[in-house]
Design an enzyme around this catalytic site. Structure first.
Site, short mmCIF file in Angstrom:
data_model
loop_
_atom_site.label_atom_id
_atom_site.label_comp_id
_atom_site.label_asym_id
_atom_site.label_seq_id
_atom_site.Cartn_x
_atom_site.Cartn_y
_atom_site.Cartn_z
N CYS A 108 1.27 5.01 -6.21
CA CYS A 108 2.65 4.83 -5.90
C CYS A 108 2.86 3.90 -4.65
O CYS A 108 2.50 4.42 -3.40
CB CYS A 108 2.85 6.35 -5.45
SG CYS A 108 4.52 6.51 -5.07
N CYS A 111 5.70 5.71 -2.05
CA CYS A 111 5.34 6.89 -1.30
C CYS A 111 3.97 7.36 -1.82
O CYS A 111 2.91 6.62 -1.39
CB CYS A 111 6.31 8.12 -1.59
SG CYS A 111 7.19 8.19 -3.01
N SER A 112 3.77 8.43 -2.38
CA SER A 112 2.32 8.84 -2.76
C SER A 112 2.38 9.85 -3.94
O SER A 112 1.84 10.61 -4.18
CB SER A 112 1.87 9.49 -1.67
OG SER A 112 1.46 8.57 -0.76
N CYS A 113 3.38 9.62 -4.81
CA CYS A 113 3.54 10.30 -6.08
C CYS A 113 2.42 10.52 -6.87
O CYS A 113 1.46 9.39 -7.10
CB CYS A 113 4.64 9.71 -6.84
SG CYS A 113 6.19 9.43 -6.03
#
Lengths: 204, 225
Positions: A108, A111-113
């Site tokens: 991601c 962000c950090s999905c």
């Protein structure tokens, strides 16, 4: 619109991160907006109950049940929910299958999905600037840093999780695992193999 | 036009440092606490996931770059609590009153945590927007990559994929549009697609001629070719 107000209120809290968290928790608790026992429960959930062992169960089932695998690849959300894996950050699941021709890898960049119900909270490297920046541009160099080198005939498909769809990689079943129990197979399925930065362990 | 979180393709970040499969979920106790405070505050119902993502992205570039992951979370949360009027600047400074808060009736209790996390928050919604593209069809992404509703607003089209040609791999259904939902402009659901791009379409020096990148993109990010 409230953009770029340089007067960011977070600067009013203590700068040291642990103290900053503690201060905000204390303020919210005093106002009755947070129940500290609920925080303990959330932490316990992601520390002890939800993690890559969930995803490993899905992978092993796909390795051992061709019909399950077919429906998993077509409608992962419904199929994994049927196994009890549903919830926050896993509301829309897609499972992508590694083959000799194509290797899949998930990132991601914005962000950090990450698919929490199947893999838990992402590891630090997944949230790092280096991974977010480089996985899309030079996945093979990143894979090399994980000790993975792919044959030249295998293409890499990188999935950038830009929406609320969460991706799980279905790694290839290692050779020499015929007749192994589901528990023994699950022990071969690493977290990284389901993100696509690793391969399953090979039985010793 | 850009914000610092949009880092896909950037040079200069160095090596990725893998960590063992058995590394602790939370490297520091406060990491877990930051995550839990953020989730619990979210259950007060004063914002949605797109608003909270935008709150982290709105951190100043200097803060975004120097903060660790959970520092971004807790600082974005503090900013959001004030922006939405849940807390005041005086509260954050430790000068606020400790009276019961009007939202206290919504507090997430320990016994509700399991059900609340299991319930999730699906992003698909019914929509009357016609599906314009079919699987296999060639499309081009908008250029520049930017929120078209709010200048400098939240969007999920990364810079590295702006103005690129790809093809539709899959229709995911109709989903809430972050560009609208992050700014109180409604959910505005529309078709969401997985779109495939050749690495050679995105990068000057791709590693392999057959490599690809797939992004999930809303219909309004795409034009027919």
């Amino acid at each position: 619109m409230p953009h770029d107000d340089h007067d960011h209120p977070h600067a009013l809290l203590p700068p040291e991160p642990a103290l900053r968290v503690k201060a905000l928790e204390t303020i919210l608790t005093r106002k009755g907006l947070i129940d500290p026992a609920a925080l303990d429960e959330i932490i316990d959930t992601y520390q002890n109950k939800i993690g890559p062992q969930n995803g490993a169960r899905v992978v092993v089932r796909a390795w051992t049940d061709p019909e399950f695998k077919q429906t998993l690849l077509q409608d992962a959300t419904r199929v994994v929910a049927g196994l009890g894996y549903y919830g926050r950050q896993g509301e829309h699941m897609v499972v992508v299958e590694n083959t000799p021709k194509q290797h899949n890898m998930v990132v991601c960049t914005l962000c950090s999905c990450y698919p929490w119900p199947l893999l838990g909270i992402p590891p630090s490297w997944y949230k790092s600037d280096a991974y977010r920046a480089r996985a899309v541009r030079e996945p093979r160099k990143v894979l090399a840093e994980f000790g993975v080198s792919l044959p030249v005939e295998t293409s890499v498909r990188v999935w950038d999780s830009t929406a609320e769809i969460r991706y799980l990689v279905l790694p290839m079943r290692p050779e020499g695992t015929e007749g192994m129990s589901e528990d023994d197979l699950a022990a071969l399925v690493t977290r990284d193999s389901m993100i696509g930065t690793g391969l399953p362990r090979v039985p010793s | 036009m850009t914000r610092v979180h949009d880092m896909g393709g950037r040079f200069g970040d160095g090596r990725v440092t893998p960590e063992g499969e058995d590394a602790p979920v939370f490297a520091e106790d406060w990491h877990g606490r930051a995550l839990a405070v953020t989730l619990a505050a979210g259950f007060l119902g004063q914002w949605n996931i797109d608003v909270s993502r935008h709150a982290r992205e709105k951190l100043s570039p200097k803060d975004y770059a120097r903060f660790s992951y959970y520092e971004k979370w807790i600082s974005g949360l503090a900013d959001l609590l004030v922006e939405k009027g849940v807390l005041t600047a005086e509260d954050l400074s430790g000068q606020g009153a400790n009276d019961p808060h009007p939202l206290a009736s919504r507090v997430l209790k320990a016994e509700s945590v399991s059900a609340a996390l299991a319930k999730g928050g699906p992003a698909d919604r019914p929509s009357n927007e016609p599906v314009l593209f079919e699987v296999g069809q060639s499309v081009r992404t908008l250029h520049p990559a930017a929120n078209r509703l709010v200048n400098g607003g939240h969007t999920r089209l990364p810079i590295y994929a702006a103005g690129a040609e790809g093809w539709i791999l899959r229709l995911h259904g109709t989903h809430v549009l972050p560009d609208s939902n992050a700014h109180g402009l409604g959910e505005a659901p529309e078709p969401l697609y997985a779109v495939v791009f050749a690495a050679s379409e995105l990068w000057a020096d791709p590693e392999h001629p057959q490599d690809e990148v797939v992004l999930d993109l809303w219909q309004s990010y795409l034009e027919p070719l």
